[in-house]
Design an enzyme around this catalytic site. Structure first.
Site, PDB file in Angstrom:
ATOM      1  N   ASP A  57       0.872  -1.175   0.000  1.00 17.79           N
ATOM      2  CA  ASP A  57       0.000   0.000   0.000  1.00 17.79           C
ATOM      3  C   ASP A  57       0.910   1.225   0.000  1.00 17.79           C
ATOM      4  O   ASP A  57       1.635   1.466   0.975  1.00 17.79           O
ATOM      5  CB  ASP A  57      -0.886  -0.025   1.262  1.00 17.79           C
ATOM      6  CG  ASP A  57      -1.767   1.209   1.377  1.00 17.79           C
ATOM      7  OD1 ASP A  57      -1.631   2.140   0.553  1.00 17.79           O
ATOM      8  OD2 ASP A  57      -2.594   1.241   2.311  1.00 17.79           O
ATOM      9  N   TYR A 147      -8.567  14.389  -9.482  1.00 23.44           N
ATOM     10  CA  TYR A 147      -7.463  13.640 -10.102  1.00 23.44           C
ATOM     11  C   TYR A 147      -6.479  14.621 -10.761  1.00 23.44           C
ATOM     12  O   TYR A 147      -5.257  14.524 -10.573  1.00 23.44           O
ATOM     13  CB  TYR A 147      -8.060  12.673 -11.127  1.00 23.44           C
ATOM     14  CG  TYR A 147      -7.082  11.933 -11.990  1.00 23.44           C
ATOM     15  CD1 TYR A 147      -6.181  11.010 -11.463  1.00 23.44           C
ATOM     16  CD2 TYR A 147      -7.080  12.118 -13.388  1.00 23.44           C
ATOM     17  CE1 TYR A 147      -5.309  10.304 -12.283  1.00 23.44           C
ATOM     18  CE2 TYR A 147      -6.220  11.413 -14.208  1.00 23.44           C
ATOM     19  CZ  TYR A 147      -5.330  10.514 -13.654  1.00 23.44           C
ATOM     20  OH  TYR A 147      -4.471   9.811 -14.469  1.00 23.44           O
ATOM     21  N   ILE A 177      -4.792   5.855 -22.484  1.00 26.52           N
ATOM     22  CA  ILE A 177      -4.037   4.696 -22.977  1.00 26.52           C
ATOM     23  C   ILE A 177      -5.008   3.587 -23.385  1.00 26.52           C
ATOM     24  O   ILE A 177      -5.916   3.224 -22.625  1.00 26.52           O
ATOM     25  CB  ILE A 177      -3.057   4.176 -21.895  1.00 26.52           C
ATOM     26  CG1 ILE A 177      -2.130   5.303 -21.418  1.00 26.52           C
ATOM     27  CG2 ILE A 177      -2.273   2.985 -22.410  1.00 26.52           C
ATOM     28  CD1 ILE A 177      -1.245   5.932 -22.477  1.00 26.52           C
TER      29      ILE A 177
HETATM   30  P1  NAD Z   1      -4.985   1.651 -12.987  1.00 26.14           P
HETATM   31  O1  NAD Z   1      -6.135   2.245 -12.270  1.00 26.14           O
HETATM   32  O2  NAD Z   1      -5.250   0.698 -14.074  1.00 26.14           O
HETATM   33  O3  NAD Z   1      -4.018   0.929 -11.937  1.00 26.14           O
HETATM   34  C1  NAD Z   1      -3.667   1.538 -10.730  1.00 26.14           C
HETATM   35  C2  NAD Z   1      -3.294   0.438  -9.767  1.00 26.14           C
HETATM   36  O4  NAD Z   1      -2.998   1.058  -8.516  1.00 26.14           O
HETATM   37  C3  NAD Z   1      -4.406  -0.593  -9.502  1.00 26.14           C
HETATM   38  O5  NAD Z   1      -3.963  -1.888  -9.809  1.00 26.14           O
HETATM   39  C4  NAD Z   1      -4.727  -0.420  -8.030  1.00 26.14           C
HETATM   40  O6  NAD Z   1      -5.026  -1.640  -7.372  1.00 26.14           O
HETATM   41  C5  NAD Z   1      -3.437   0.181  -7.510  1.00 26.14           C
HETATM   42  N1  NAD Z   1      -3.634   0.929  -6.258  1.00 26.14           N
HETATM   43  C6  NAD Z   1      -4.671   1.702  -5.887  1.00 26.14           C
HETATM   44  N2  NAD Z   1      -4.466   2.184  -4.645  1.00 26.14           N
HETATM   45  C7  NAD Z   1      -3.263   1.715  -4.232  1.00 26.14           C
HETATM   46  C8  NAD Z   1      -2.492   1.874  -3.060  1.00 26.14           C
HETATM   47  N3  NAD Z   1      -2.917   2.592  -2.010  1.00 26.14           N
HETATM   48  N4  NAD Z   1      -1.295   1.249  -2.990  1.00 26.14           N
HETATM   49  C9  NAD Z   1      -0.837   0.511  -4.022  1.00 26.14           C
HETATM   50  N5  NAD Z   1      -1.537   0.306  -5.165  1.00 26.14           N
HETATM   51  C10 NAD Z   1      -2.721   0.922  -5.270  1.00 26.14           C
HETATM   52  O7  NAD Z   1      -4.059   2.865 -13.490  1.00 26.14           O
HETATM   53  P2  NAD Z   1      -3.155   2.937 -14.796  1.00 26.14           P
HETATM   54  O8  NAD Z   1      -4.037   3.304 -15.908  1.00 26.14           O
HETATM   55  O9  NAD Z   1      -2.296   1.744 -14.901  1.00 26.14           O
HETATM   56  O10 NAD Z   1      -2.291   4.230 -14.448  1.00 26.14           O
HETATM   57  C11 NAD Z   1      -0.945   4.192 -14.036  1.00 26.14           C
HETATM   58  C12 NAD Z   1      -0.447   5.619 -13.939  1.00 26.14           C
HETATM   59  O11 NAD Z   1      -0.571   6.257 -15.206  1.00 26.14           O
HETATM   60  C13 NAD Z   1      -1.265   6.486 -12.962  1.00 26.14           C
HETATM   61  O12 NAD Z   1      -0.403   7.434 -12.364  1.00 26.14           O
HETATM   62  C14 NAD Z   1      -2.226   7.217 -13.877  1.00 26.14           C
HETATM   63  O13 NAD Z   1      -2.654   8.440 -13.320  1.00 26.14           O
HETATM   64  C15 NAD Z   1      -1.359   7.429 -15.091  1.00 26.14           C
HETATM   65  N6  NAD Z   1      -2.141   7.638 -16.308  1.00 26.14           N
HETATM   66  C16 NAD Z   1      -2.861   6.618 -16.849  1.00 26.14           C
HETATM   67  C17 NAD Z   1      -3.572   6.846 -18.025  1.00 26.14           C
HETATM   68  C18 NAD Z   1      -4.380   5.753 -18.686  1.00 26.14           C
HETATM   69  O14 NAD Z   1      -5.108   6.041 -19.652  1.00 26.14           O
HETATM   70  N7  NAD Z   1      -4.280   4.500 -18.242  1.00 26.14           N
HETATM   71  C19 NAD Z   1      -3.545   8.101 -18.622  1.00 26.14           C
HETATM   72  C20 NAD Z   1      -2.838   9.128 -18.014  1.00 26.14           C
HETATM   73  C21 NAD Z   1      -2.107   8.877 -16.867  1.00 26.14           C
HETATM   74  C1  AKB Z   2      -8.353   8.965 -17.014  1.00 29.06           C
HETATM   75  O1  AKB Z   2      -9.212   9.017 -17.917  1.00 29.06           O
HETATM   76  O2  AKB Z   2      -8.565   9.290 -15.839  1.00 29.06           O
HETATM   77  C2  AKB Z   2      -6.961   8.542 -17.415  1.00 29.06           C
HETATM   78  C3  AKB Z   2      -6.135   9.729 -17.757  1.00 29.06           C
HETATM   79  C4  AKB Z   2      -6.232  10.358 -19.083  1.00 29.06           C
HETATM   80  O3  AKB Z   2      -5.384  10.196 -16.931  1.00 29.06           O
HETATM   81  N1  AKB Z   2      -7.076   7.616 -18.493  1.00 29.06           N
END
Ligand code: NAD
Ligand code: AKB
Length: 319
Positions: A57, A147, A177
């Site tokens: 965590d 966020y 993504i």
């Molecule tokens: P996701 O929501 O798919 O995965 C996040 C993971 O964090 C989950 O597996 C969850 O169980 C874990 N989590 C939540 N609370 C937690 C805690 N207290 N301790 C440890 N783990 C915890 O997110 P993602 O899409 O893989 O995003 C990864 C990073 O990329 C994030 O910083 C997100 O803001 C950033 N991001 C993602 C996207 C996208 O489209 N996926 C776009 C822009 C930015």
């Molecule tokens: C969301 O939609 O929250 C993410 C991002 C663009 O950060 N996929």
């Protein structure tokens, strides 16, 4: 002299990006050298079965620093977060995970003199006052989601640790993504992934943003490439640290539907916008990523139709 990356911790490794990043990092650095972690487990996941694994965590700094010390970690890819749509449902959780988590990773990196930390930001750092087209690298950052507030604050915190303590921190503002391996975790751009699953499973999709909603998107192989290229870049050549704009595709929901129709004739999409439309309306439609291109050679490989072909092929096998 720059130290090399040898022992890696990934937080949030079961998430959409962490799950594929873990596989790629294990290929590059050796499975035994990449410790995957998340707050939850999934015994069927290759992340859990394919190498060292730990429940972690990120809001618990003692747990973070104990794991880093005991596993002799030198580099952290910090992927644990709460995304935009889930964040609007639970703002306190979003603030706690995203801010305490990021601070704990940075503080551990400082205390343990880590080689490098990679902490993503997002297009959610921008807001309605930001220029929407070709959004500049340096611009107005007034997001309207919790966020987005954590992403701007996270960028500032990362830059503070660079200039105040000399910690090597790097970050990119990912667009939405799109990927076939792990479903997204509660974001506004989730429709751009769901639409592919539903196209195969049901031949129809009800989209939660309007047809003409245009947002920056990126296919997962480009996301992994961008992340690893920035991680490998020469720190001395970087004029920015936490906030590189990276672009790939600028597409409407309708463009994605049309691209899928080329491969699945008769695919039907209806549009029923919900609360996520208001979030999407505050984000850019396209991104100026010239700084990333200049400073660490960023260039995407995938366009909309090549991504659609690959997504559908992979999902057909999986589903
Ligand atoms: P996701 O929501 O798919 O995965 C996040 C993971 O964090 C989950 O597996 C969850 O169980 C874990 N989590 C939540 N609370 C937690 C805690 N207290 N301790 C440890 N783990 C915890 O997110 P993602 O899409 O893989 O995003 C990864 C990073 O990329 C994030 O910083 C997100 O803001 C950033 N991001 C993602 C996207 C996208 O489209 N996926 C776009 C822009 C930015
Ligand atoms: C969301 O939609 O929250 C993410 C991002 C663009 O950060 N996929």
């Amino acid at each position: 002299m720059a130290r090399n990356i040898q022992r890696i911790l990934i937080t949030g490794a079961l998430g959409q990006i962490g799950s594929e990043l873990t596989v790629e990092l294990r290929k590059r650095y050796g499975s035994d050298n990449v410790i995957a972690s998340d707050i939850r487990s999934d015994e069927n996941s290759t992340v859990v079965n394919g190498g060292p694994w730990s429940i972690l965590d990120v809001t618990d700094i003692e747990a973070v620093s104990t794991l880093v010390r005991s596993q002799k970690i030198d580099t952290i890819f910090h992927m644990a977060a709460i995304l935009s749509a889930t964040g609007e449902k639970n703002p306190m959780l979003c603030w706690n995970v995203n801010m305490d988590g990021t601070l704990n990773i940075l503080e551990t990196a400082r205390e343990e003199s880590l080689v490098r930390v990679i902490i993503p930001s997002s297009i959610a750092a921008f807001g309605p006052e930001t220029p929407r087209d070709n959004t500049p690298q340096k611009t107005i950052l007034r997001p309207k989601t919790i966020y987005g507030v954590t992403k701007v604050s996270g960028e500032l915190l990362c830059d503070y640790y660079v200039q105040r303590f000399g910690v090597d921190v790097r970050g990119l503002r990912y667009p939405g993504i799109i990927s076939s391996e792990t479903p997204p975790g509660g974001g506004t751009t989730d429709y751009a992934v769901e639409i592919y699953y539903k196209a195969i499973e049901e031949g129809r999709y009800t989209c939660f943003v309007r047809r003409n909603t245009m947002l920056p998107m990126m296919y997962m192989p480009d996301c992994i490439k961008a992340t690893l290229d920035l991680a490998d870049a020469d720190f001395d050549n970087l004029s920015h640290h936490s906030d590189f704009n990276v672009g790939a595709l600028s597409v409407t929901a309708g463009d994605i539907a049309e691209s899928i129709s080329k491969f699945i004739p008769g695919f039907e999409v209806t549009y029923e916008p919900d609360f996520r439309q208001q979030i999407a309306d505050t984000w850019p439609s396209s991104i100026d990523d010239s700084l990333a291109r200049k400073e660490w050679g960023w260039e995407p490989d995938w366009d909309l139709d090549s991504m659609t072909a690959d997504m559908l092929e992979k999902l057909k096998q999986k589903l």
